[in-house]
Motif scaffolding. Sequence first.
Motif, PDB file in Angstrom:
ATOM      1  N   PRO A 247     -29.047 -14.765  32.988  1.00  0.00           N
ATOM      2  CA  PRO A 247     -30.072 -15.811  32.920  1.00  0.00           C
ATOM      3  C   PRO A 247     -29.737 -16.990  33.827  1.00  0.00           C
ATOM      4  N   ARG A 248     -30.755 -17.585  34.365  1.00  0.00           N
ATOM      5  CA  ARG A 248     -30.671 -18.875  35.073  1.00  0.00           C
ATOM      6  C   ARG A 248     -31.841 -19.691  34.539  1.00  0.00           C
ATOM      7  N   ILE A 249     -31.625 -20.335  33.405  1.00  0.00           N
ATOM      8  CA  ILE A 249     -32.737 -20.904  32.650  1.00  0.00           C
ATOM      9  C   ILE A 249     -32.475 -22.378  32.356  1.00  0.00           C
ATOM     10  N   ASN A 250     -33.453 -23.207  32.660  1.00  0.00           N
ATOM     11  CA  ASN A 250     -33.395 -24.637  32.323  1.00  0.00           C
ATOM     12  C   ASN A 250     -34.023 -24.846  30.947  1.00  0.00           C
ATOM     13  N   LEU A 251     -33.271 -25.472  30.063  1.00  0.00           N
ATOM     14  CA  LEU A 251     -33.724 -25.713  28.697  1.00  0.00           C
ATOM     15  C   LEU A 251     -34.061 -27.187  28.512  1.00  0.00           C
ATOM     16  N   LYS A 252     -35.072 -27.448  27.696  1.00  0.00           N
ATOM     17  CA  LYS A 252     -35.453 -28.826  27.364  1.00  0.00           C
ATOM     18  C   LYS A 252     -35.774 -28.905  25.886  1.00  0.00           C
ATOM     19  N   LEU A 253     -35.180 -29.874  25.210  1.00  0.00           N
ATOM     20  CA  LEU A 253     -35.362 -30.052  23.763  1.00  0.00           C
ATOM     21  C   LEU A 253     -35.945 -31.423  23.474  1.00  0.00           C
ATOM     22  N   GLU A 254     -36.964 -31.446  22.642  1.00  0.00           N
ATOM     23  CA  GLU A 254     -37.498 -32.686  22.089  1.00  0.00           C
ATOM     24  C   GLU A 254     -37.621 -32.476  20.583  1.00  0.00           C
ATOM     25  N   ALA A 255     -36.838 -33.226  19.829  1.00  0.00           N
ATOM     26  CA  ALA A 255     -36.803 -33.029  18.380  1.00  0.00           C
ATOM     27  C   ALA A 255     -36.821 -34.373  17.666  1.00  0.00           C
TER      28      ALA A 255
ATOM     29  N   GLY B 155     -32.955 -33.688  25.076  1.00  0.00           N
ATOM     30  CA  GLY B 155     -32.011 -33.386  26.132  1.00  0.00           C
ATOM     31  C   GLY B 155     -32.356 -32.155  26.926  1.00  0.00           C
ATOM     32  N   THR B 156     -31.482 -31.870  27.893  1.00  0.00           N
ATOM     33  CA  THR B 156     -31.654 -30.735  28.790  1.00  0.00           C
ATOM     34  C   THR B 156     -30.313 -30.040  29.000  1.00  0.00           C
ATOM     35  N   ALA B 157     -30.383 -28.790  29.462  1.00  0.00           N
ATOM     36  CA  ALA B 157     -29.189 -28.009  29.822  1.00  0.00           C
ATOM     37  C   ALA B 157     -29.633 -26.832  30.672  1.00  0.00           C
ATOM     38  N   ARG B 158     -28.694 -26.234  31.367  1.00  0.00           N
ATOM     39  CA  ARG B 158     -28.981 -25.018  32.140  1.00  0.00           C
ATOM     40  C   ARG B 158     -28.144 -23.877  31.577  1.00  0.00           C
ATOM     41  N   MET B 159     -28.797 -22.802  31.167  1.00  0.00           N
ATOM     42  CA  MET B 159     -28.111 -21.661  30.585  1.00  0.00           C
ATOM     43  C   MET B 159     -27.843 -20.612  31.651  1.00  0.00           C
ATOM     44  N   ILE B 160     -26.576 -20.183  31.725  1.00  0.00           N
ATOM     45  CA  ILE B 160     -26.181 -19.135  32.657  1.00  0.00           C
ATOM     46  C   ILE B 160     -25.260 -18.165  31.938  1.00  0.00           C
ATOM     47  N   ARG B 161     -25.019 -17.028  32.582  1.00  0.00           N
ATOM     48  CA  ARG B 161     -24.022 -16.102  32.049  1.00  0.00           C
ATOM     49  C   ARG B 161     -22.672 -16.473  32.625  1.00  0.00           C
TER      50      ARG B 161
ATOM     51  N   LEU C 215     -23.831 -23.342  28.597  1.00  0.00           N
ATOM     52  CA  LEU C 215     -24.801 -24.409  28.795  1.00  0.00           C
ATOM     53  C   LEU C 215     -24.154 -25.424  29.723  1.00  0.00           C
ATOM     54  N   GLU C 216     -24.608 -25.409  30.979  1.00  0.00           N
ATOM     55  CA  GLU C 216     -24.075 -26.325  31.976  1.00  0.00           C
ATOM     56  C   GLU C 216     -24.943 -27.565  32.073  1.00  0.00           C
ATOM     57  N   ASP C 217     -24.365 -28.613  32.634  1.00  0.00           N
ATOM     58  CA  ASP C 217     -25.090 -29.874  32.820  1.00  0.00           C
ATOM     59  C   ASP C 217     -25.772 -30.298  31.515  1.00  0.00           C
ATOM     60  N   LEU C 218     -25.063 -30.113  30.424  1.00  0.00           N
ATOM     61  CA  LEU C 218     -25.600 -30.483  29.120  1.00  0.00           C
ATOM     62  C   LEU C 218     -25.749 -31.999  29.042  1.00  0.00           C
ATOM     63  N   ALA C 219     -26.951 -32.439  28.672  1.00  0.00           N
ATOM     64  CA  ALA C 219     -27.219 -33.867  28.516  1.00  0.00           C
ATOM     65  C   ALA C 219     -28.179 -34.043  27.353  1.00  0.00           C
ATOM     66  N   VAL C 220     -27.619 -34.297  26.167  1.00  0.00           N
ATOM     67  CA  VAL C 220     -28.413 -34.406  24.946  1.00  0.00           C
ATOM     68  C   VAL C 220     -28.094 -35.729  24.265  1.00  0.00           C
ATOM     69  N   ASP C 221     -29.144 -36.420  23.849  1.00  0.00           N
ATOM     70  CA  ASP C 221     -28.993 -37.659  23.093  1.00  0.00           C
ATOM     71  C   ASP C 221     -29.352 -37.403  21.638  1.00  0.00           C
ATOM     72  N   PHE C 222     -28.401 -37.623  20.753  1.00  0.00           N
ATOM     73  CA  PHE C 222     -28.649 -37.563  19.314  1.00  0.00           C
ATOM     74  C   PHE C 222     -28.763 -39.003  18.828  1.00  0.00           C
ATOM     75  N   GLY C 223     -29.980 -39.523  18.805  1.00  0.00           N
ATOM     76  CA  GLY C 223     -30.151 -40.933  18.516  1.00  0.00           C
ATOM     77  C   GLY C 223     -29.472 -41.751  19.596  1.00  0.00           C
ATOM     78  N   ASP C 224     -28.554 -42.639  19.184  1.00  0.00           N
ATOM     79  CA  ASP C 224     -27.838 -43.483  20.141  1.00  0.00           C
ATOM     80  C   ASP C 224     -26.589 -42.816  20.709  1.00  0.00           C
ATOM     81  N   THR C 225     -26.292 -41.612  20.255  1.00  0.00           N
ATOM     82  CA  THR C 225     -25.107 -40.896  20.739  1.00  0.00           C
ATOM     83  C   THR C 225     -25.487 -39.994  21.903  1.00  0.00           C
ATOM     84  N   LYS C 226     -24.853 -40.219  23.046  1.00  0.00           N
ATOM     85  CA  LYS C 226     -25.164 -39.462  24.258  1.00  0.00           C
ATOM     86  C   LYS C 226     -24.043 -38.458  24.515  1.00  0.00           C
TER      87      LYS C 226
END
Length: 464
Positions: A148-156, A178-184, A191-202
């Motif tokens: 896989p070469r997949i860009n993920l985006k989460l809004e929760a 946040g976002t991330a790129r999934m690869i094998r 999950l590369e380039d993981l960038a997720v914000d959980f409230g004020d925690t980055k």
Amino acid sequence: MRAVPDPRLDKLAAAFSDSEFSAYLRRVTAAATPLQLSGTITGDGTGPAVMVEAKGKAKDAQLKLSSRGDPLNFAVDDTRLELDAPDAANLVALLGLPMPEPLAGQGHFEITIGKNDKGTAPLKAQLQFPGIDLSADGALRFAEKIEPRINLKLEATDFRALSIAAARISDAVVPANGTARMIRAEGGVALEDLAVDFGDTKVRGRVTLKGIEQPLLSGDLTVNRSDLATLLALGIGRMSGGAPWSDAPLGAAPLAGASGNFAIESASLGLPGNLAATGARMKLRFGGNQFAIEDLSGDLAGGKLAGRVRISRPDLIAFDGNLSLEGADVSRLISPADWRSKFHGKGDVSLELAGQGASPAQLIGNIAGRGKFALTDAEIEKLSPGALAKVLAAAGKNLPDEASVRAQLAKALDDAPLKVARLEGPIIAANGVIRAGKAMAKVGNADTVSNVAFDLGRFYLDAN
């Protein structure tokens, strides 16, 4: 006639012989059982290409499938799958992910895989249910293994609806974006380039997952802020109500069944007593019934903090750990909010503790250990060591009344601070109480004796 091996069959066999891919298929199949499908297969008769259209149910989810393919060449193009479930928790399980808490609300999932062009097919997918929008956009590369070469985006609005681990850690809403790129990678997925914000925690970094039935997680993460209590809850389970310690057993372990290790850098690490270490570094290790924070380091109150914690909970909660703090500003430890304290100086402390119990309260009540402390250039404001002698000398042979003595003594104490060049002694912990053994120091013509005890169970400091 001699049979010639078909490379297409070899690729198909290799895909299904992959142990992790097979485990993933078993998980999805179990979540989809019972499966009921009906539909049509049509072709125009000019070639092997056919169109498959089907509808049915995968467990309690409504399923709709359309796919164009060439069965003779094991090629599938332009595939679209839609799933609708009254409980999105079952829908998440259908995707092969850990099932979140039930009653997540109506859920919808759709995925489209486009035409395979030179071994690569575009992919788009989206999972939606109340509070959750997870989308994927990328491609699948069909080599010896599917890559896989997949860009993920989460809004929760509340990540707990998607993650059982988050639900077990927190009893409050956990917004996440946040976002991330999934690869094998490395025998699993990353999950590369993981960038997720959980409230004020980055949270930033990289996470790798190997294994389906017994997941192995690893990664390097940087966070702007973290909290020791949350990290412990992640490893061993959340403490239920009870201040400051609960008599109830810990909740279910968020990462039960998984093992792993993470290197974490945290700009700020929250500690008990409203303290916070800066520039914290640590390694988290977990697996089975054990969780450990190792190689912890950071700056605390101007001093250097180091330590480790190891906790296991097969039946009882067993704890052992150590910490050291060198060159800390005592006033910042006593009053971390504003650094205003009548006590000044530099402090060193080292401590080793251990204990066990069926609940957090029992564990704290059984804590025992030992260590040592040292204070240098200690100074206590408005505690002149010669105050009493000064008042007695002024009184001479006349005995003043009590009110007069109190007033004169208060004024005399304000004249100067109590200064101690160095004060050191042992630390003993037993039955959940940490005591600094009696330490004596010479102050002018007076002897100073200190006695400090900290009750972990009540979070109460008694010093004199």
